[in-house]
Design an enzyme around this catalytic site. Structure first.
Site, mmCIF file in Angstrom:
data_model
loop_
_atom_site.group_PDB
_atom_site.id
_atom_site.type_symbol
_atom_site.label_atom_id
_atom_site.label_comp_id
_atom_site.label_asym_id
_atom_site.label_seq_id
_atom_site.Cartn_x
_atom_site.Cartn_y
_atom_site.Cartn_z
ATOM 1 N N PRO A 130 -3.155 -11.800 10.106
ATOM 2 C CA PRO A 130 -3.536 -11.589 11.510
ATOM 3 C C PRO A 130 -3.695 -10.097 11.790
ATOM 4 O O PRO A 130 -2.949 -9.287 11.245
ATOM 5 C CB PRO A 130 -2.339 -12.152 12.290
ATOM 6 C CG PRO A 130 -1.211 -12.189 11.318
ATOM 7 C CD PRO A 130 -1.806 -12.360 9.960
ATOM 8 N N ASP A 131 -4.668 -9.745 12.616
ATOM 9 C CA ASP A 131 -4.820 -8.346 13.034
ATOM 10 C C ASP A 131 -3.967 -8.160 14.292
ATOM 11 O O ASP A 131 -4.334 -8.596 15.382
ATOM 12 C CB ASP A 131 -6.286 -8.016 13.307
ATOM 13 C CG ASP A 131 -6.479 -6.522 13.498
ATOM 14 O OD1 ASP A 131 -5.667 -5.913 14.232
ATOM 15 O OD2 ASP A 131 -7.410 -5.962 12.902
ATOM 16 N N ILE A 132 -2.808 -7.534 14.114
ATOM 17 C CA ILE A 132 -1.813 -7.468 15.190
ATOM 18 C C ILE A 132 -2.334 -6.621 16.355
ATOM 19 O O ILE A 132 -2.264 -7.024 17.517
ATOM 20 C CB ILE A 132 -0.480 -6.897 14.653
ATOM 21 C CG1 ILE A 132 -0.049 -7.651 13.389
ATOM 22 C CG2 ILE A 132 0.612 -6.976 15.715
ATOM 23 C CD1 ILE A 132 1.085 -7.010 12.618
ATOM 24 N N LYS A 152 -13.800 0.690 14.836
ATOM 25 C CA LYS A 152 -12.488 0.039 14.916
ATOM 26 C C LYS A 152 -11.911 0.126 16.318
ATOM 27 O O LYS A 152 -11.336 -0.836 16.839
ATOM 28 C CB LYS A 152 -11.519 0.770 13.972
ATOM 29 C CG LYS A 152 -11.049 -0.054 12.815
ATOM 30 C CD LYS A 152 -10.198 0.760 11.876
ATOM 31 C CE LYS A 152 -10.627 0.475 10.458
ATOM 32 N NZ LYS A 152 -9.842 1.197 9.475
ATOM 33 N N ASP A 196 -4.103 -6.275 4.632
ATOM 34 C CA ASP A 196 -5.165 -7.096 5.235
ATOM 35 C C ASP A 196 -5.134 -8.537 4.753
ATOM 36 O O ASP A 196 -5.580 -9.430 5.449
ATOM 37 C CB ASP A 196 -6.528 -6.473 4.933
ATOM 38 C CG ASP A 196 -6.689 -5.144 5.670
ATOM 39 O OD1 ASP A 196 -6.394 -5.127 6.877
ATOM 40 O OD2 ASP A 196 -7.054 -4.135 5.036
ATOM 41 N N LYS A 217 -11.281 -3.406 17.998
ATOM 42 C CA LYS A 217 -9.885 -3.837 18.168
ATOM 43 C C LYS A 217 -9.424 -3.746 19.612
ATOM 44 O O LYS A 217 -8.355 -4.247 19.954
ATOM 45 C CB LYS A 217 -8.971 -3.001 17.276
ATOM 46 C CG LYS A 217 -9.301 -3.187 15.793
ATOM 47 C CD LYS A 217 -8.166 -2.753 14.909
ATOM 48 C CE LYS A 217 -8.537 -2.930 13.446
ATOM 49 N NZ LYS A 217 -7.394 -3.315 12.638
ATOM 50 N N ASN A 236 0.854 -1.192 0.000
ATOM 51 C CA ASN A 236 0.000 0.000 0.000
ATOM 52 C C ASN A 236 0.885 1.234 0.000
ATOM 53 O O ASN A 236 2.111 1.112 -0.031
ATOM 54 C CB ASN A 236 -0.958 -0.033 1.202
ATOM 55 C CG ASN A 236 -0.200 -0.165 2.501
ATOM 56 O OD1 ASN A 236 0.601 0.699 2.849
ATOM 57 N ND2 ASN A 236 -0.413 -1.279 3.204
HETATM 58 N N1 CTP Z 1 -3.707 -3.236 12.057
HETATM 59 C C1 CTP Z 1 -2.957 -4.301 12.525
HETATM 60 N N2 CTP Z 1 -2.951 -5.472 11.844
HETATM 61 C C2 CTP Z 1 -3.700 -5.630 10.724
HETATM 62 C C3 CTP Z 1 -4.461 -4.549 10.227
HETATM 63 C C4 CTP Z 1 -4.423 -3.365 10.912
HETATM 64 O O1 CTP Z 1 -2.277 -4.158 13.547
HETATM 65 N N3 CTP Z 1 -3.686 -6.786 10.088
HETATM 66 C C5 CTP Z 1 -3.739 -1.982 12.812
HETATM 67 C C6 CTP Z 1 -3.115 -0.813 12.096
HETATM 68 O O2 CTP Z 1 -1.743 -0.682 12.430
HETATM 69 C C7 CTP Z 1 -3.934 0.343 12.633
HETATM 70 C C8 CTP Z 1 -5.296 -0.234 12.862
HETATM 71 O O3 CTP Z 1 -5.087 -1.636 12.978
HETATM 72 O O4 CTP Z 1 -3.468 0.782 13.894
HETATM 73 C C9 CTP Z 1 -6.306 0.027 11.783
HETATM 74 O O5 CTP Z 1 -5.773 -0.245 10.516
HETATM 75 P P1 CTP Z 1 -6.639 0.030 9.203
HETATM 76 O O6 CTP Z 1 -5.844 -0.396 8.025
HETATM 77 O O7 CTP Z 1 -7.206 1.421 9.237
HETATM 78 O O8 CTP Z 1 -7.867 -0.922 9.448
HETATM 79 P P2 CTP Z 1 -8.166 -2.384 9.046
HETATM 80 O O9 CTP Z 1 -8.202 -3.219 10.269
HETATM 81 O O10 CTP Z 1 -7.232 -2.816 7.995
HETATM 82 O O11 CTP Z 1 -9.665 -2.265 8.504
HETATM 83 P P3 CTP Z 1 -10.206 -1.780 7.075
HETATM 84 O O12 CTP Z 1 -9.170 -2.165 6.068
HETATM 85 O O13 CTP Z 1 -11.475 -2.529 6.938
HETATM 86 O O14 CTP Z 1 -10.421 -0.308 7.166
#
Ligand code: CTP
Length: 416
Positions: free
Chosen positions: A312-314, A345, A284, A349, A216
């Site tokens: 994984p969503d860290i 979010k 993602d 989260k 990105n």
């Molecule tokens: N984040 C993370 N791990 C992921 C995705 C996101 O730790 N796999 C964290 C990012 O560092 C940020 C927050 O989650 O602090 C939100 O990231 P964002 O890209 O805005 O959201 P997404 O969870 O990716 O949701 P979406 O793409 O649906 O907006």
């Protein structure tokens, strides 16, 4: 007169650069030593035209470093060791050439290699003619070095020793440099001094085959600026960075990763932390399989389907884990229904605060991501919403670090 030992047990490395103001460095050594500091000196080649190694070694009682490659000298130590041993590096006088070399990361002399290798705070006292100081190139270098985490004291307004011209460019007097050294030590022992803060920054790259990846537009500028300001405020900072075209911030333990899975592993390995700030734009999804050979175009096929799997969503994992830091901050990049999405979010989260920015592309097609400025809104889980005006990313970092400092101050007040 009895002088307080404000710098006792401090190990200071003084780099004396090539300028007529080098004579003031002799007095600076005395002032630092009478306050209890151990002072070792690197005398650059240009500086040796103004002061002698003998005078310095008499004043410091130490070996003087003059040359990168003088292996014959038994007292010479490796530049990496010297860089790691010191509590602070002071450059006085710091010439325009030294500033330019530092801004470009030149390690072409002993001082340059030590400055590249050190994790200690660096305080520079510039000295040059006013025209040189005001030159756009010098000002550009100062701006870059400030971003890199270098501290400055002076220059002052006054008459130049060598040319009689007056203006800004005169090196600060030794006692003001000593005061700057003392206050920098105090600043770095600030409220965040005993805090370990974890920051993620940049994009992640998710490989598809040996030559292609998904990514990105994140530049890492905001995350790196936050890590820099945290370190300047005395925190012990671990920065987990995706692939970016930025230098590692001074005084920060930087871990380089490429993919979301590697970022997750590095974040877990860096715990425990008092606070974690998730600035990275983590991809993602990633391709289910990474082809070992370059995927070739098939003749007559206009489309290709790729199988992707969620990463994984860290942030969410750490915020919901047993090892959750006391303060968890997320970022949200949104392009529509910005505040609603960010609020969802924040709660989904499990963050304490979320910093939201609108990353839609502007009417002219340019994007917000990757720029030097940002406009953010800070939301906290107690429903407090604060919109900040558009600012430089470093200014945003400073405001955020102030908020983090206030958070820990309040917490320590609660415990008392
Ligand atoms: N984040 C993370 N791990 C992921 C995705 C996101 O730790 N796999 C964290 C990012 O560092 C940020 C927050 O989650 O602090 C939100 O990231 P964002 O890209 O805005 O959201 P997404 O969870 O990716 O949701 P979406 O793409 O649906 O907006």
């Amino acid at each position: 007169m009895l002088v307080a030992h404000t710098l006792s047990s401090k190990n200071i490395l003084l780099i004396i650069g090539g300028s007529i103001a080098a004579y003031k460095a002799l007095d600076l050594i005395r002032r630092l030593r009478e306050r209890g500091a151990r002072v070792r000196v690197i005398l650059t080649k240009a500086a040796q035209a103004f002061v002698t190694p003998l005078a310095i070694s008499v004043l410091t009682g130490e070996h003087v470093f003059t040359n990168l490659f003088s292996c014959s000298d038994a007292q010479d130590i490796n530049h990496i060791r010297l860089a790691r041993e010191v509590d602070m590096i002071v450059i006085a006088p710091c010439s325009s050439t030294r500033l330019a070399k530092m801004a470009c990361g030149f390690g072409t002399d002993f001082a340059g290699t030590v400055l590249l290798a050190t994790r200690a705070p660096v305080l520079a006292a510039p000295a040059m003619n006013p025209a040189m100081w005001n030159h756009p190139a010098t000002q550009r270098n100062i701006a870059q070095l400030t971003k890199d985490g270098i501290f400055f004291t002076g220059p002052e307004n006054g008459e130049m020793a060598e040319c009689g011209e007056a203006g800004e460019g005169r090196m600060s007097e030794p006692l003001s440099i000593v005061a700057a050294v003392e206050s920098l030590f105090v600043q770095l022992k600030g409220f965040l001094a005993d805090k370990h803060i974890l920051v993620t920054s940049g994009p992640t790259h998710e490989p598809l085959d040996p030559v292609r990846y998904f990514a990105n537009r994140s530049s890492g500028k905001q995350g790196h600026a936050i890590a820099t300001v945290l370190a300047r405020s005395g925190a012990h900072v671990t920065l987990v960075s995706g692939p970016v075209a930025l230098a590692d911030p001074t005084g920060v333990n930087t871990i380089h990763v490429e993919t979301a899975q590697q970022m997750r592993a590095a974040v877990l390995a860096a715990l425990p932390a008092d606070a974690a700030i998730f600035v990275a734009a983590v991809a993602d999804w990633r391709p289910v399989a990474i082809a070992s050979k370059k995927i070739k175009k098939q003749p007559n096929f206009g489309q290709i389907s790729l199988n992707m799997i969620a990463n994984p969503d860290i942030l969410s994992e750490i915020a919901h884990s047993k090892r959750r830091p006391q303060l968890v901050i997320g970022f949200a990049a949104e392009t529509f229904d910005v505040l609603e999405h960010a609020k969802a979010k924040l709660f989904r989260k499990g963050a304490d605060w979320i910093i939201v920015n609108d990353v839609s592309r502007r009417p002219d097609g340019s994007g917000i991501m990757g720029g030097d400025q940002n406009k953010v809104t800070v939301m906290s889980c107690d429903n407090n919403v604060e919109s900040w005006p558009q600012m430089d990313k470093t200014t945003i970092a400073e405001k955020l670090v102030q908020r983090i400092t206030d958070f820990f101050k309040d917490k320590s007040g609660e415990q008392m």
